[in-house]
Structure formats: structure tokens, C-alpha cells
Write a protein that holds these residues in place. Structure first.
Motif, PDB file in Angstrom:
ATOM      1  N   VAL A  27      48.605  38.096   6.840  1.00  0.00           N
ATOM      2  CA  VAL A  27      47.929  38.674   5.680  1.00  0.00           C
ATOM      3  C   VAL A  27      46.948  39.731   6.186  1.00  0.00           C
ATOM      4  CG1 VAL A  27      46.437  38.264   3.681  1.00  0.00           C
ATOM      5  CG2 VAL A  27      48.097  36.511   4.384  1.00  0.00           C
ATOM      6  N   LEU A  28      47.080  40.952   5.690  1.00  0.00           N
ATOM      7  CA  LEU A  28      46.138  42.024   6.001  1.00  0.00           C
ATOM      8  C   LEU A  28      45.235  42.187   4.787  1.00  0.00           C
ATOM      9  CD1 LEU A  28      45.341  44.199   8.100  1.00  0.00           C
ATOM     10  CD2 LEU A  28      46.852  45.779   6.877  1.00  0.00           C
ATOM     11  N   ASP A  29      43.961  41.845   4.961  1.00  0.00           N
ATOM     12  CA  ASP A  29      43.057  41.694   3.819  1.00  0.00           C
ATOM     13  C   ASP A  29      41.892  42.665   3.881  1.00  0.00           C
ATOM     14  OD1 ASP A  29      41.798  40.249   1.530  1.00  0.00           O
ATOM     15  OD2 ASP A  29      40.287  39.807   3.046  1.00  0.00           O
ATOM     16  N   ASN A  30      41.657  43.373   2.775  1.00  0.00           N
ATOM     17  CA  ASN A  30      40.525  44.290   2.672  1.00  0.00           C
ATOM     18  C   ASN A  30      39.434  43.777   1.733  1.00  0.00           C
ATOM     19  OD1 ASN A  30      41.861  44.545   0.247  1.00  0.00           O
ATOM     20  ND2 ASN A  30      41.886  46.782   0.236  1.00  0.00           N
ATOM     21  N   MET A  31      39.606  42.561   1.211  1.00  0.00           N
ATOM     22  CA  MET A  31      38.702  42.059   0.181  1.00  0.00           C
ATOM     23  C   MET A  31      37.609  41.127   0.711  1.00  0.00           C
ATOM     24  SD  MET A  31      39.497  43.544  -2.562  1.00  0.00           S
ATOM     25  CE  MET A  31      38.555  42.577  -3.732  1.00  0.00           C
TER      26      MET A  31
ATOM     27  N   VAL B  76      50.108  42.447   2.211  1.00  0.00           N
ATOM     28  CA  VAL B  76      49.122  43.515   2.335  1.00  0.00           C
ATOM     29  C   VAL B  76      48.345  43.616   1.026  1.00  0.00           C
ATOM     30  CG1 VAL B  76      48.756  45.973   2.742  1.00  0.00           C
ATOM     31  CG2 VAL B  76      50.635  44.777   3.900  1.00  0.00           C
ATOM     32  N   HIS B  77      47.045  43.423   1.087  1.00  0.00           N
ATOM     33  CA  HIS B  77      46.204  43.648  -0.089  1.00  0.00           C
ATOM     34  C   HIS B  77      45.798  45.126  -0.135  1.00  0.00           C
ATOM     35  CE1 HIS B  77      46.067  39.485  -1.159  1.00  0.00           C
ATOM     36  NE2 HIS B  77      45.536  39.125  -0.008  1.00  0.00           N
ATOM     37  N   GLY B  78      45.748  45.675  -1.339  1.00  0.00           N
ATOM     38  CA  GLY B  78      45.449  47.105  -1.472  1.00  0.00           C
ATOM     39  C   GLY B  78      46.630  47.950  -1.066  1.00  0.00           C
ATOM     40  N   GLY B  79      47.824  47.604  -1.554  1.00  0.00           N
ATOM     41  CA  GLY B  79      49.044  48.268  -1.128  1.00  0.00           C
ATOM     42  C   GLY B  79      49.123  49.731  -1.475  1.00  0.00           C
ATOM     43  N   GLY B  80      48.327  50.214  -2.430  1.00  0.00           N
ATOM     44  CA  GLY B  80      48.394  51.613  -2.824  1.00  0.00           C
ATOM     45  C   GLY B  80      47.442  52.523  -2.081  1.00  0.00           C
TER      46      GLY B  80
END
Length: 328
Positions: free
Chosen positions: A209-213, A145-149
Motif C-alpha cells: 500500500v502506497l499511502d499519502n494520507m 495506491v492512494h491518490g491515484g490521480g
């Protein structure tokens, strides 16, 4: 009614609490007296004029809310006036009232404060539809997970662990401990560490992969995929155009999927109602069993929406920011 509106494209200072017309109530909809809404990154983009609402949607910000049903539209069954609910919206959540398709309602989870429930619909539907319904995450898989916070990231960690997956996240250094507390097996400082080598060394690769970028991470996301891995792109914070090495993707039998939630139709196989049904049947029990819980960084009065937008953009914020509507 009163609502928060952006008087013009710009910074948080353009947000104003002003009187607006009450919403109409079309057939199949319910009218909610809104108790709270929550801030999403899409709201910040819309405020800046970079993410206009879909045709026919309200210009008022807000992609989710919670509240009490005050009126039922023609043809609505299964809900009653007075029910406490939360709702997935196409817009209109930053207001005292909102009309919602009945098919996009969820009951407030048992024992949860109605305002806190406003933080759930957007992240729950985003994570469940992408990680489970689209990417098919299963027990034993590795989820990156990208952006885990962020709101989506903190929720995705918990969903992955509840489903028996191993979870790796990228985040800034100050958020890594919180990600570990939520269950992350591997927490990666994206500024100082290479997530490809870290995930490969720990797990051999990522099944999902869960990507926000978007573009910025495209090449490395392909590198980190395990054989038959699935990359789901849900954001473009790192740009919209990237180079895709088809040879690497083919060798891994990999999948690249890009999805959005706001513009989906209400009905049909990719519609919001199907997502809501699956979330209610499968994810809501995990929330009511406290295996997945909301992560709310702050709650503010809705008249402080500008401050809430600043908070969401802050590197210190972990999880969601909720805006309460105080009623006399």
C-alpha cells in the motif's frame, strides 16, 4: 538570476518572480540553466510556511527541474557542459539557475522534451524508492495506491503494471477513468466506496500500500493488507497521529514503514544517490520504452507559478503541472 520566491507565508498570491543571487557551485556539483521545473505538494506546504527546507538547502521552491549543464564543479566526472538532464533537488528549482549534486542528475530520456522531463525526478524517485526498493513489489503482487490521480499516483500505476503487479487505486470520481486508462485494474471512488472491501473482494488484500494520507487511513490500511503486506506512508494529508492495532498487524506479519525523500542525505545506503542509480538502471529503460510515461496536466510559464499552485490544488487536475522558463 531570476527566481520565484514567496514574499511571506500565504496563498499563491505571495509568489513573485524576482532577482536573486546566482547560486554558488560547490565541489561535486554542476550548475544548470533551468528549462523547466514542476510543482509538487511540498511546494504548496512550503509556500504556506508549513514545510521549511532542510538546513543548508535553498529557500527557493522547487524539488525537481530539467535543463542544460552550464558549468562543472570541482571533481565532477561523467557529465559534460551542454548535457540535457533532469535533477532531483532539495530546493531551488523555481529559478533560472540551480546548483545540483552531480549524483542527483538523470539524463533526459531519449526522445522526450526537456521541459516535460522536469516532471519526472521527484515522482520517479519517490515511487521507485518506496514501492520497489523499500516494499519490494514483485510480479503478481497487488499494489494499492492512494491518490491515484496525482503525480505520484499516475506514475505508480504505470510502474506497478510495468512490473507485472495488479494495481488498485483510490481517487475522486472524476479521475477514475484516467486511472483505468493508465492501467489500474481496480479504480475506487474514495468518497462513495470502501477501499478495504473493494480490494478484498477483488484480490483478497494488498501486498503493498502506497499511502499519502497518514493517520486518517492508518487503521483501514492495516485492514486491507494481505499476509506479509507492506504499508508505506509517504504523506500526512489526513493527519499525523493515528491509532495502530498491533494485534492486527502481528497476525498478518505486516510492516508499517514511513519514509521521506527530501531530507535524505546524498550518499549512504538510504541516500539519494543510491535511489538515482537504481532509477537510472531500472526505471529509465521502462520510460524510454514508453512503458511508463509522464502525465502532465498543464504547462505554464514560470511567471504564472501562482496559477500553477492553484491548478495542483484543483480536483480536476490529473498528474503534474510543469513551469517552463522562457529564454530570449
Amino acid at each position: 538570476m531570476y527566481a520565484i520566491v514567496a514574499t511571506e507565508p500565504g496563498g499563491p498570491e505571495v509568489l513573485r518572480w524576482t532577482e536573486q543571487p546566482d547560486p554558488d557551485l560547490p565541489p561535486g556539483h554542476v550548475l544548470l540553466d533551468v528549462a523547466a521545473t514542476a510543482v509538487n505538494r511540498a511546494d504548496l506546504l512550503q509556500r504556506r510556511g508549513l514545510y521549511p527546507p532542510p538546513p543548508g538547502a535553498s529557500d527557493i521552491l522547487g524539488l525537481e527541474c530539467s535543463g542544460v549543464i552550464s558549468e562543472l564543479g570541482e571533481g565532477v566526472t561523467g557529465w559534460n557542459i551542454g548535457d540535457k538532464v533532469c535533477a532531483l533537488l532539495t530546493g531551488g528549482g523555481y529559478a533560472e539557475k540551480v546548483a545540483v549534486p552531480a549524483s542527483q542528475l538523470l539524463p533526459v530520456p531519449k526522445g522526450m522534451d526537456v521541459a516535460v522531463a522536469a516532471s519526472l525526478p521527484e515522482i520517479a524517485c519517490t515511487v521507485w524508492s518506496n514501492v520497489v526498493m523499500t516494499a519490494g513489489l514483485k510480479r503478481g503482487d497487488v499494489l494499492l495506491v492512494h491518490g491515484g490521480g496525482g503525480g505520484i499516483g499516475t506514475h505508480a500505476i504505470q510502474v506497478g503494471k510495468a512490473l507485472g503487479a495488479k494495481v488498485a487505486v483510490t481517487a475522486s470520481a472524476g479521475k477514475l477513468d484516467r486511472c483505468r486508462e493508465l492501467g489500474a485494474d481496480l479504480a475506487i471512488d474514495y468518497r462513495e466506496q470502501d477501499f478495504v472491501s473493494e480490494v478484498r473482494n477483488a484480490f483478497g488484500g494488498a501486498d503493498v500500500v502506497l499511502d499519502n494520507m497518514g493517520a486518517k487511513y492508518l487503521s483501514r490500511n492495516i485492514d486491507v493488507l494481505a499476509p506479509d503486506g507492506r504499508l508505506v506512508v509517504i504523506g500526512m494529508q489526513g493527519g499525523t497521529k493515528g491509532e495502530l492495532h498491533l494485534g492486527k498487524l502481528l497476525a498478518k506479519r505486516g510492516h508499517v514503514i514511513a519514509t521521506g525523500l527530501r531530507g535524505r542525505p546524498d550518499s549512504g545506503p538510504s541516500g539519494k544517490s543510491a535511489i538515482i542509480d537504481s532509477v537510472r538502471a531500472n526505471l529509465w529503460p521502462l520510460i524510454e520504452e514508453a512503458k511508463v510515461h509522464p502525465v502532465v496536466h498543464a504547462e505554464l510559464p514560470i511567471t504564472e507559478a501562482a496559477r500553477a499552485h492553484e491548478l495542483l490544488d484543483s480536483p480536476e487536475t490529473v498528474g503534474k503541472v510543469v513551469l517552463r522558463i522562457e529564454r530570449n
